[in-house]
Write a protein that holds these residues in place. Structure first.
Motif, PDB file in Angstrom:
ATOM      1  N   ARG A   1     -87.769   0.525  13.183  1.00  0.00           N
ATOM      2  CA  ARG A   1     -86.855   0.749  14.450  1.00  0.00           C
ATOM      3  C   ARG A   1     -86.393  -0.651  14.633  1.00  0.00           C
ATOM      4  N   VAL A   2     -84.985  -1.013  14.488  1.00  0.00           N
ATOM      5  CA  VAL A   2     -84.501  -2.062  14.554  1.00  0.00           C
ATOM      6  C   VAL A   2     -83.464  -2.161  15.695  1.00  0.00           C
ATOM      7  N   THR A   3     -83.627  -3.231  16.676  1.00  0.00           N
ATOM      8  CA  THR A   3     -82.594  -3.372  17.641  1.00  0.00           C
ATOM      9  C   THR A   3     -81.971  -4.900  17.523  1.00  0.00           C
ATOM     10  N   LEU A   4     -80.770  -4.812  17.543  1.00  0.00           N
ATOM     11  CA  LEU A   4     -80.087  -6.054  17.235  1.00  0.00           C
ATOM     12  C   LEU A   4     -79.684  -6.486  18.516  1.00  0.00           C
ATOM     13  N   ILE A   5     -80.002  -8.052  18.848  1.00  0.00           N
ATOM     14  CA  ILE A   5     -79.725  -8.441  20.100  1.00  0.00           C
ATOM     15  C   ILE A   5     -78.669  -9.723  19.915  1.00  0.00           C
ATOM     16  N   GLY A   6     -77.428  -9.595  20.205  1.00  0.00           N
ATOM     17  CA  GLY A   6     -76.553 -10.789  19.911  1.00  0.00           C
ATOM     18  C   GLY A   6     -75.167 -10.844  20.672  1.00  0.00           C
ATOM     19  N   ARG A   7     -74.084 -11.642  20.282  1.00  0.00           N
ATOM     20  CA  ARG A   7     -72.861 -11.661  20.890  1.00  0.00           C
ATOM     21  C   ARG A   7     -72.275 -10.455  20.903  1.00  0.00           C
ATOM     22  N   SER A   8     -71.384 -10.156  21.837  1.00  0.00           N
ATOM     23  CA  SER A   8     -70.539  -8.817  21.726  1.00  0.00           C
ATOM     24  C   SER A   8     -69.560  -8.940  20.390  1.00  0.00           C
ATOM     25  N   ARG A   9     -69.140 -10.299  19.879  1.00  0.00           N
ATOM     26  CA  ARG A   9     -68.139 -10.151  18.726  1.00  0.00           C
ATOM     27  C   ARG A   9     -69.076  -9.558  17.531  1.00  0.00           C
TER      28      ARG A   9
END
Ligand SMILES: NC(=O)c1ccc[n+]([C@@H]2O[C@H](COP(=O)([O-])OP(=O)(O)OC[C@H]3O[C@@H](n4cnc5c(N)ncnc54)[C@H](OP(=O)(O)O)[C@@H]3O)[C@@H](O)[C@H]2O)c1
Length: 334
Positions: free
Chosen positions: A26-34
């Motif tokens: 179960r993966v959540t990516l956290i990053g910049r909106s672009r």
């Protein structure tokens, strides 16, 4: 299956996160909106030598999404590690394991400083990843991940095995990271050439520049009694000699050692292209600092730092091999 947050999802974070999700994590990516806006509609991960996967992942810009994760994988560039650590310190519980999946030799320690209540492990990515299209990431070379051999690495190892992503626990991660750094000395040369990796490395003049940078690094590492792990079929101390062979012989031997997608470039080239600061201080800069500590000269790596700095400021980044060799103080190739 593990609950995983990827903090600073760009090329490496999206590809590794996508593969782990394809394996059932179960993966959540956290990053910049672009970046997150592109992957929210679906993430495609492809590779040189295997099947591709289209996966659905959670994607957000909010660091708080890491709070419930068992495993947090940090994939920001080195200059942003301290800030990433501070953001994670504000949201993580003490049970989380944090993995630095970054180049350079000091990111895990930077995270340990910021996250004293969490277990922080060092890991190493041997392959290149390129963004091919919005939400589409491609692994453009091969190799297996490596990670500190500690009980806390078990969830990531299990998630990698489920995703058929090779990973090796190692007891000598500092030596692995130095070995990777010596290979990454090509990032600056590649970025300054403006060429794809395969085209750059096919030219002896560029390889002579890399060999000289590697010889300096190996000399300072030996003088400092720092071990360096062998990460390819060729031992690091023989690599400079291999690099300086004539083109035809080199390309025959190199084909047996590593496969590279003809379009792959170094992430330092990406940074210059996007007008972002590069990781030069954490690669060539690390060798210059080490040389200073052990009283050795490092003119080639020092010059490469200066050339990349100039390129960051908008200067030349389409050197021919001959021009680069001259800028580093070599004569013509014989
Ligand atoms: N790319 C490769 O092929 C490759 C291969 C092996 C190892 N590596 C290493 O892996 C690491 C990651 O490289 P990469 O190429 O994946 O970098 P990248 O594509 O630039 O991805 C990092 C992402 O993290 C974002 N970011 C930075 N600080 C953040 C924060 N506080 N919150 C949310 N997002 C944040 C960055 O956004 P901004 O740009 O806006 O800051 C960027 O989108 C580096 O150490 C690199 O040397 C890369």
């Amino acid at each position: 299956m593990a609950t995983i947050a990827i903090f600073g999802a760009g090329a490496i974070g999206c590809w590794v996160g996508g593969r782990l999700a394809a394996g059932g994590a179960r993966v959540t990516l956290i990053g910049r909106s672009r970046v997150m806006d592109e992957v929210r509609g679906g993430l495609r991960v492809t590779q040189l030598d295997g099947p591709e996967a289209d996966v659905a992942v959670a994607a957000t810009t909010d660091a708080a999404a890491a709070a419930g994760a068992e495993l947090v994988i940090v994939t920001v560039k080195s200059a942003q590690t301290a800030a990433a650590g501070a953001e994670l310190a504000a949201v993580l519980g003490s049970g989380a394991t944090v993995v630095s999946l970054q180049n350079g030799v000091r990111n895990a320690d930077t995270l340990r400083g910021a996250l004293p209540a969490q277990r922080v492990l060092a890991a190493m990515v041997p392959f290149n990843v390129v963004r091919r299209a919005p939400g589409a990431y491609h692994r453009a070379s091969q190799g297996k991940l490596m990670i500190d051999d500690e009980p806390a690495s078990a969830p990531l190892i299990e998630a990698c095995r489920a995703a058929r992503l090779a990973i090796e626990p190692r007891r000598d991660m500092p030596a692995v990271q130095w070995g990777k750094l010596v290979m990454n000395l090509n990032n600056a040369i590649n970025a300054l050439s403006g060429l794809p990796l395969a085209a750059e490395l096919s030219q002896r003049a560029f390889r002579r520049c890399l060999a000289a940078a590697q010889r300096e690094a190996l000399g300072s590492l030996a003088a400092a009694n720092l071990a360096i792990a062998r990460l390819t079929a060729i031992p690091p101390r023989l690599m400079p000699r291999l690099l300086t062979l004539p083109d035809a012989i080199f390309s025959r031997l190199a084909r047996r050692v590593v496969a590279i997608d003809p379009h792959a470039r170094s992430s330092m080239w990406d940074d210059l292209e996007a007008r972002r600061p590069t990781e030069i201080d954490y690669l060539q800069g690390e060798i210059v600092a080490l040389a200073d500590r052990v009283g050795r000269a490092a003119p080639v790596n020092r010059a490469l730092v200066a050339l990349v700095r100039a390129a960051e400021a908008g200067g030349k980044r389409d050197y021919t091999g001959g021009e680069l060799a001259a800028a580093l103080g070599f004569g013509a190739v014989t």
